[in-house]
Design a protein around this motif. Sequence first.
Motif, PDB file in Angstrom:
ATOM      1  N   MET A 189       0.979  -1.116   0.081  1.00  0.00           N
ATOM      2  CA  MET A 189      -0.078   0.003  -0.012  1.00  0.00           C
ATOM      3  C   MET A 189       0.900   1.201  -0.117  1.00  0.00           C
ATOM      4  O   MET A 189       1.998   1.220   0.442  1.00  0.00           O
ATOM      5  CB  MET A 189      -0.986  -0.009   1.087  1.00  0.00           C
ATOM      6  N   LYS A 190       0.279   2.329  -0.677  1.00  0.00           N
ATOM      7  CA  LYS A 190       0.844   3.646  -0.754  1.00  0.00           C
ATOM      8  C   LYS A 190       0.319   4.582   0.433  1.00  0.00           C
ATOM      9  O   LYS A 190      -1.016   4.679   0.034  1.00  0.00           O
ATOM     10  CB  LYS A 190       1.001   4.037  -1.856  1.00  0.00           C
ATOM     11  N   TYR A 194       6.112   3.664   1.016  1.00  0.00           N
ATOM     12  CA  TYR A 194       5.683   2.630   0.394  1.00  0.00           C
ATOM     13  C   TYR A 194       5.884   1.654   1.294  1.00  0.00           C
ATOM     14  O   TYR A 194       6.970   1.204   1.836  1.00  0.00           O
ATOM     15  CB  TYR A 194       6.734   2.233  -0.942  1.00  0.00           C
ATOM     16  N   TYR A 235       2.909  -4.213   2.508  1.00  0.00           N
ATOM     17  CA  TYR A 235       1.539  -5.182   2.907  1.00  0.00           C
ATOM     18  C   TYR A 235       0.192  -4.334   2.542  1.00  0.00           C
ATOM     19  O   TYR A 235       0.415  -3.161   2.493  1.00  0.00           O
ATOM     20  CB  TYR A 235       1.809  -5.447   4.511  1.00  0.00           C
ATOM     21  N   ASP A 236      -0.711  -5.143   2.694  1.00  0.00           N
ATOM     22  CA  ASP A 236      -2.143  -4.562   2.213  1.00  0.00           C
ATOM     23  C   ASP A 236      -2.590  -3.650   3.619  1.00  0.00           C
ATOM     24  O   ASP A 236      -3.727  -2.842   3.360  1.00  0.00           O
ATOM     25  CB  ASP A 236      -3.227  -5.592   1.773  1.00  0.00           C
ATOM     26  N   HIS A 237      -2.277  -4.018   4.608  1.00  0.00           N
ATOM     27  CA  HIS A 237      -2.766  -3.459   5.867  1.00  0.00           C
ATOM     28  C   HIS A 237      -1.663  -3.026   6.649  1.00  0.00           C
ATOM     29  O   HIS A 237      -0.559  -3.811   6.776  1.00  0.00           O
ATOM     30  CB  HIS A 237      -3.717  -4.500   6.783  1.00  0.00           C
ATOM     31  N   TYR A 296       8.511  -4.308  -3.579  1.00  0.00           N
ATOM     32  CA  TYR A 296       7.335  -3.260  -3.846  1.00  0.00           C
ATOM     33  C   TYR A 296       7.429  -2.082  -4.204  1.00  0.00           C
ATOM     34  O   TYR A 296       6.959  -1.506  -5.128  1.00  0.00           O
ATOM     35  CB  TYR A 296       6.595  -3.389  -2.557  1.00  0.00           C
ATOM     36  N   CYS A 328       6.289  -0.157  -7.807  1.00  0.00           N
ATOM     37  CA  CYS A 328       5.604   0.949  -7.875  1.00  0.00           C
ATOM     38  C   CYS A 328       6.181   2.283  -8.705  1.00  0.00           C
ATOM     39  O   CYS A 328       5.690   2.912  -9.387  1.00  0.00           O
ATOM     40  CB  CYS A 328       5.364   1.642  -6.548  1.00  0.00           C
ATOM     41  N   THR A 333      -9.435  -8.150  11.717  1.00  0.00           N
ATOM     42  CA  THR A 333      -9.203  -6.811  11.470  1.00  0.00           C
ATOM     43  C   THR A 333      -9.688  -6.099  12.513  1.00  0.00           C
ATOM     44  O   THR A 333      -9.478  -4.346  12.429  1.00  0.00           O
ATOM     45  CB  THR A 333      -9.903  -6.232  10.002  1.00  0.00           C
ATOM     46  N   SER A 354      -6.426  -0.175   6.241  1.00  0.00           N
ATOM     47  CA  SER A 354      -6.156  -0.459   4.922  1.00  0.00           C
ATOM     48  C   SER A 354      -5.911   1.063   4.402  1.00  0.00           C
ATOM     49  O   SER A 354      -5.743   2.052   5.092  1.00  0.00           O
ATOM     50  CB  SER A 354      -7.569  -0.795   4.242  1.00  0.00           C
ATOM     51  N   GLN A 355      -5.592   1.146   3.146  1.00  0.00           N
ATOM     52  CA  GLN A 355      -5.185   2.577   2.393  1.00  0.00           C
ATOM     53  C   GLN A 355      -6.178   3.485   2.714  1.00  0.00           C
ATOM     54  O   GLN A 355      -6.135   4.740   3.014  1.00  0.00           O
ATOM     55  CB  GLN A 355      -4.834   2.010   1.194  1.00  0.00           C
TER      56      GLN A 355
END
Length: 756
Positions: free
Chosen positions: A1-2, A11, A14-16, A93, A97, A730, A740-741
């Motif tokens: 995720m950004k 940067y 991971y997604d979370h 990652y 990007c 979560t 999350s993003q």
Amino acid sequence: MKFQIEDVTVYFPYDHIYPEQYAYMLELKRSLDARGHSLLEMPTGTGKTIALLSLITSYSLSKPSNPVKLIYCTRTVHEMEKTLAELKLLYKYQVECLGKAARMLAIGLSSRKNLCVNDRVLKAENRDSVDAGCRKLTASWVRDLAVQNKNVELCSFFEDYDRAGDVLLPAGVYTLQDLRLLGKEKGWCPYFLARHMVKYSNVVVYSYQYLLDPKVAGIISKEMEKESVVVFDEAHNIDNVCIEALSVSVRRQTLEGATRNLSKMSQEIDRLKATDAGRLRSEYNRLVEGLAQRGNLPNNDTWLGNPILPDDILKEAVPGNIRRAEHFLSVLRRLVQYLKGRLETENVVKEGPVTFVGSINAQVGIDQKMLQFCYDRLHSLMLTLEITDTDEFLHIQTICDFATLVGTYTRGFSIIIEPFDERMPHIPDPVLQLSCHDASLAIKPVFERFQSVVITSGTLSPIDLYPRLLNFNPVVSRSFTMSLTRDCICPMVLSRGSDQLPVSTKFDLRSDPGVERNYGRLLLEMVSVVPDGVVCFFVSYSYMDGIVNSWNELGILKEVMQHKLVFIETQDVVETTLALDNYRRACDCGRGAVFFSVARGKVAEGIDFDRHYGRLVIMFGVPFQYTLSRILLARLEYLRETFQIKEGDFLTFDALRQAAQCVGRVIRSKADYGMMIFADKRYTRHDKRSKLPGWILSQLREAHLNLSTDMAVHIAKDFLRKMAQPYDKTGGGGKKTLLSQEDLEKMGIGNTDMLF
């Protein structure tokens, strides 16, 4: 995720992200912006390493005109490999990007023993022998000799690397294994390649010693840019590392070895006089000019740097009376003879450096200036005599190390001479110790030289003591708590056994049969209800030996073995590694196991008992240092006089950080769960308990503070039943523990407090 943190695009691979990771990055960014130093305590298992790496590399990418270099210091090679593995993931990652703009070159640097690929050199059993084996094949004079005599053996890897010229590696993350494979593939020496690449890398991962020990830092880290961010990870013991870097012990064996070294050097000098007197003459002329030429030595000839820190000594000329090689050897002989005489004492002696140097001058006529230059003068002489087997000359190096330190520092040190070890008074084993008491001496050049130094760990409580011990002013000092969807940590304080007798490892209680029996019953009750792995920490090896013997006689061990297998940490590294391996196998196959370990030991410092390898950790007692140690008493006196830190405060702080380190091994991620039992009545006192990290204290309920064995068993059963239920990772219902993003974008900056 950004995501954005102020003006930096971070940067994160991971997604979370955990809320505490985000808050940690915010504080880290503030300290980088302020170009200051920071102290950050982050709970274990919350992704501290990846948060650090993501933020600092992203910060560097956001400033292409003036990128910062990251120097990441770890305590062990295992931690270094883990950090480089995280870095690989992050780099992959960033390339996804940014493509080629990611431009990261990260390298791990370790000793020759861990990087060498020459089988002949690797046969040596220890690090010093591997270093010496390498020098025998790569020293400049050996290579010159090989030009004339084809039978002289050289290292093909070093020769090919040298012929390749100024090698530059392509962008990427290179672990120690990657460097070894590259070395074998290209035929280059991985060690010298890594040393060469350090100055071109954006990220360097290496051991604490490469920055804190002046002997090593003078060679490895002298070219690091000021615009660097230094991270000391797992830095709860950083004060002890600093002190060890500047302390020296001299025993009879050291002095006997030094005498042998001097005889051998004397023979070499006589041989040189007969065959090549010009070499000794040119060395003399060089010493007249001073030692500033040291920086021009080829990489493969550099030996350990000077053990002291001030830079100005290198710009002075060597005193006239030790410039000639034979005069210098005679000075060293007198010094060794003097130290032998001092070791003959039957009483304990404690002196300051000034008194000690005065005594040396009065008795054998060696003044402070001569002592100060011993180490550099020895280094110069060993190069002139073309000595490659440096491992055989370790004794004389120790003596010169001692002489240089004692001749340089007037404060923050003591010389302590003990005729025997207090714990074994009937065995004469005299030792002379130059003991450093001031941790700030070794780390001061790091704080002065680099723009930001980050000291971080899972156990830095109480955090306000570190700035006083290390004598610096952090711009950010913060302790983070753990955001949890379920209470997956269950700390308990057990103050008495089932028979209501108090339990403690206090000196007057520790050998009481009632205490030993109650500790045994506690372990037995727990292994019968806790599945998989149980880890027990004791306050010392001698205490562990004594209590395990008692349990064996009482038949408790036999009963424990019916539930789980028992493995024990010993002082032998190979035995302990084997025991750990079998412990893991027993946990994997469902048999279950108990591991007996020692606070301050290797296992307590670097081994994780995550998941089923550690469902319960029991800390038997409070791991205070041996309080009758003369060195500890001298350090306590120095801390009281210089930094106004009371003895009791320091001892409690030191014991509790060790206890927290031990119990922290049990939880390595939020999906994990485990129990911690502090088995000693002293933990019920607020002044002791309050020094535990906040993330443990926040889970320690009032009802769990003064338990007996049967109550603890009941709580354990209840906790394990709860942990067996499925749960929402979560964090449904109110508090989110995985962001999350989109969550970050909604939240905006500055609202992180609502998550805690």
